[in-house]
Design an enzyme around this catalytic site. Structure first.
Site, PDB file in Angstrom:
ATOM      1  N   GLY A  13     -23.139 109.051  63.441  1.00 38.95           N
ATOM      2  CA  GLY A  13     -24.527 109.143  62.967  1.00 38.95           C
ATOM      3  C   GLY A  13     -25.469 109.419  64.116  1.00 38.95           C
ATOM      4  O   GLY A  13     -26.579 108.897  64.173  1.00 38.95           O
ATOM      5  N   GLY A  17     -32.455 108.944  64.807  1.00 40.27           N
ATOM      6  CA  GLY A  17     -32.732 107.512  64.855  1.00 40.27           C
ATOM      7  C   GLY A  17     -32.013 106.759  65.960  1.00 40.27           C
ATOM      8  O   GLY A  17     -31.979 107.192  67.119  1.00 40.27           O
ATOM      9  N   ARG A  39     -24.816 116.376  60.121  1.00 39.08           N
ATOM     10  CA  ARG A  39     -25.678 117.543  60.382  1.00 39.08           C
ATOM     11  C   ARG A  39     -25.403 118.131  61.768  1.00 39.08           C
ATOM     12  O   ARG A  39     -25.975 117.703  62.769  1.00 39.08           O
ATOM     13  CB  ARG A  39     -27.143 117.110  60.258  1.00 39.08           C
ATOM     14  CG  ARG A  39     -27.484 116.685  58.836  1.00 39.08           C
ATOM     15  CD  ARG A  39     -28.872 116.127  58.722  1.00 39.08           C
ATOM     16  NE  ARG A  39     -29.042 114.879  59.462  1.00 39.08           N
ATOM     17  CZ  ARG A  39     -30.148 114.147  59.439  1.00 39.08           C
ATOM     18  NH1 ARG A  39     -31.186 114.550  58.748  1.00 39.08           N
ATOM     19  NH2 ARG A  39     -30.236 113.025  60.120  1.00 39.08           N
ATOM     20  N   VAL A  65     -18.260 110.259  57.765  1.00 41.38           N
ATOM     21  CA  VAL A  65     -17.385 109.081  57.909  1.00 41.38           C
ATOM     22  C   VAL A  65     -16.847 108.579  56.565  1.00 41.38           C
ATOM     23  O   VAL A  65     -15.920 107.771  56.530  1.00 41.38           O
ATOM     24  CB  VAL A  65     -18.072 107.921  58.682  1.00 41.38           C
ATOM     25  CG1 VAL A  65     -18.446 108.324  60.088  1.00 41.38           C
ATOM     26  CG2 VAL A  65     -19.279 107.384  57.907  1.00 41.38           C
ATOM     27  N   ASN A  91     -22.466 103.572  64.275  1.00 39.14           N
ATOM     28  CA  ASN A  91     -23.880 103.558  63.921  1.00 39.14           C
ATOM     29  C   ASN A  91     -24.162 104.167  62.547  1.00 39.14           C
ATOM     30  O   ASN A  91     -25.142 103.812  61.903  1.00 39.14           O
ATOM     31  CB  ASN A  91     -24.656 104.326  65.010  1.00 39.14           C
ATOM     32  CG  ASN A  91     -26.047 104.707  64.561  1.00 39.14           C
ATOM     33  OD1 ASN A  91     -26.927 103.847  64.455  1.00 39.14           O
ATOM     34  ND2 ASN A  91     -26.259 105.973  64.243  1.00 39.14           N
ATOM     35  N   TYR A 157     -27.295  96.797  49.668  1.00 36.19           N
ATOM     36  CA  TYR A 157     -27.471  97.131  51.095  1.00 36.19           C
ATOM     37  C   TYR A 157     -27.178  95.881  51.940  1.00 36.19           C
ATOM     38  O   TYR A 157     -26.431  95.952  52.931  1.00 36.19           O
ATOM     39  CB  TYR A 157     -28.892  97.650  51.384  1.00 36.19           C
ATOM     40  CG  TYR A 157     -29.085  97.877  52.868  1.00 36.19           C
ATOM     41  CD1 TYR A 157     -28.441  98.942  53.502  1.00 36.19           C
ATOM     42  CD2 TYR A 157     -29.841  97.000  53.645  1.00 36.19           C
ATOM     43  CE1 TYR A 157     -28.551  99.128  54.879  1.00 36.19           C
ATOM     44  CE2 TYR A 157     -29.958  97.181  55.016  1.00 36.19           C
ATOM     45  CZ  TYR A 157     -29.320  98.248  55.626  1.00 36.19           C
ATOM     46  OH  TYR A 157     -29.423  98.419  56.983  1.00 36.19           O
ATOM     47  N   PRO A 187     -30.360  94.673  64.222  1.00 34.98           N
ATOM     48  CA  PRO A 187     -31.818  94.763  64.261  1.00 34.98           C
ATOM     49  C   PRO A 187     -32.476  94.489  62.909  1.00 34.98           C
ATOM     50  O   PRO A 187     -31.836  94.633  61.860  1.00 34.98           O
ATOM     51  CB  PRO A 187     -32.066  96.221  64.679  1.00 34.98           C
ATOM     52  CG  PRO A 187     -30.790  96.953  64.498  1.00 34.98           C
ATOM     53  CD  PRO A 187     -29.708  95.975  64.124  1.00 34.98           C
ATOM     54  N   GLY A 188     -33.746  94.151  62.982  1.00 30.05           N
ATOM     55  CA  GLY A 188     -34.579  94.094  61.777  1.00 30.05           C
ATOM     56  C   GLY A 188     -35.173  95.472  61.549  1.00 30.05           C
ATOM     57  O   GLY A 188     -34.478  96.484  61.689  1.00 30.05           O
ATOM     58  N   VAL A 190     -36.702  98.898  62.029  1.00 29.40           N
ATOM     59  CA  VAL A 190     -36.766  99.881  63.117  1.00 29.40           C
ATOM     60  C   VAL A 190     -37.398 101.139  62.544  1.00 29.40           C
ATOM     61  O   VAL A 190     -37.034 101.572  61.444  1.00 29.40           O
ATOM     62  CB  VAL A 190     -35.349 100.234  63.649  1.00 29.40           C
ATOM     63  CG1 VAL A 190     -35.446 101.143  64.861  1.00 29.40           C
ATOM     64  CG2 VAL A 190     -34.548  98.979  63.964  1.00 29.40           C
TER      65      VAL A 190
HETATM   66  C1  8X3 Z   1     -32.592  97.490  58.287  1.00 34.54           C
HETATM   67  C2  8X3 Z   1     -33.432  96.282  58.206  1.00 34.54           C
HETATM   68  O1  8X3 Z   1     -34.907  94.839  56.676  1.00 34.54           O
HETATM   69  O2  8X3 Z   1     -35.253  97.224  56.617  1.00 34.54           O
HETATM   70  O3  8X3 Z   1     -31.253  97.168  58.297  1.00 34.54           O
HETATM   71  O4  8X3 Z   1     -33.282  96.258  55.620  1.00 34.54           O
HETATM   72  S1  8X3 Z   1     -34.246  96.167  56.694  1.00 34.54           S
END
Ligand code: 8X3
Length: 257
Positions: A13, A17, A39, A65, A91, A157, A187-188, A190
């Site tokens: 990926g 990003g 891509r 993937v 990623n 998700y 991460p939160g 991004v």
């Molecule tokens: C991304 C964080 O909180 O936007 O994995 O789902 S959130």
């Protein structure tokens, strides 16, 4: 000498990003980059950007993937001087939709599960045996705050990221006795195309996600990934949970007035 001089790093990926920022950050530390994503034209652009900044080597190839046989073939057929992968950054991942589980389109689930869980597993299965036999390697998986606390309308998700957490822990246990390390970088929020992809290209909706907060940038996450990869060989960073100062967890956010 740069900290990751000559190491071979594969980033899935990599076209945008966090993946793109991670490729740039590893190249900055002297690593050779294997870039893959769906891509190819974007990868070619990144390859040129990396070479222009003096990256020691870049090889780009198209990869979805979600396709197991394609993943196995692509890794088995890497050019000979690109086969000894030192670091795998899993990623590639995405979110699709934000709605109640009982009303959601199952197509969204398929895409998230096939990419975030099965895709990660396929690439790991193809790359890790070589690391074990060479006696060195590091798998860095992209998790999320969403894997720790499930939020409304995001059950599937969040489930994929909870699975990533379990898979990272399990892989680490299974690799005990080898020199291969496993890290989950979690991460939160991004600021990437993440929300645009989630809302199937609805930019107005996507922009609202990051309104009145200062989100993490892809470079912040790339920085953590490279830090984990550049620890001494006996040090394993299990996970890095990181958010903007405006976020406490996947449910608690402070928006500036
Ligand atoms: C991304 C964080 O909180 O936007 O994995 O789902 S959130």
């Amino acid at each position: 000498m740069k900290s990751l001089q000559g190491k071979i790093v594969i980033v899935t990926g990599a076209s945008s990003g966090i993946g793109r920022a991670t490729a740039l950050a590893f190249a900055h530390e002297g690593a050779r980059l294997l870039l893959c994503a769906r891509r190819l034209e974007r990868l070619e652009e990144l390859k040129q950007a990396l070479l222009d900044t003096g990256a020691p080597g870049v090889h780009a190839f198209e990869l979805d993937v979600q396709k197991r046989a394609v993943v196995e073939g692509a890794i088995a057929e890497l050019p000979t001087d690109w086969r000894e992968i030192d670091v795998l950054v899993n990623n590639a991942g995405l979110s699709r939709g934000l709605s109640k589980l009982y009303e959601d389109d199952p197509e969204n689930w398929e895409e998230m599960i096939d990419t975030n869980i099965k895709g990660l597993l396929y690439v790991t299965r193809a790359v890790v045996p070589g690391m074990v036999s060479r006696g060195r390697g590091h798998v860095i998986n992209l998790g999320s705050t969403a894997g720790y606390i499930t939020y409304a309308n995001g059950a599937v998700y969040c489930a994929t990221k909870a699975a990533e957490k379990a898979i990272s822990e399990g892989l680490k246990i299974d690799l005990m006795g080898t020199s291969v390390r496993v890290t989950s970088v979690d991460p939160g929020m991004v600021e990437t195309a993440f929300s645009s992809v989630r809302f199937h290209g609805d930019e107005e909706k996507a922009e609202k996600v990051y309104q009145n907060i200062t989100p993490l940038q892809p470079e912040d996450v790339a920085d953590a990934i490279v830090w984990a990869a550049s620890r001494p060989a006996h040090v394993n960073i299990h996970n890095i949970l990181m958010t903007t100062i405006d976020q406490a967890n996947s449910m608690v956010l402070h928006r500036h007035s």
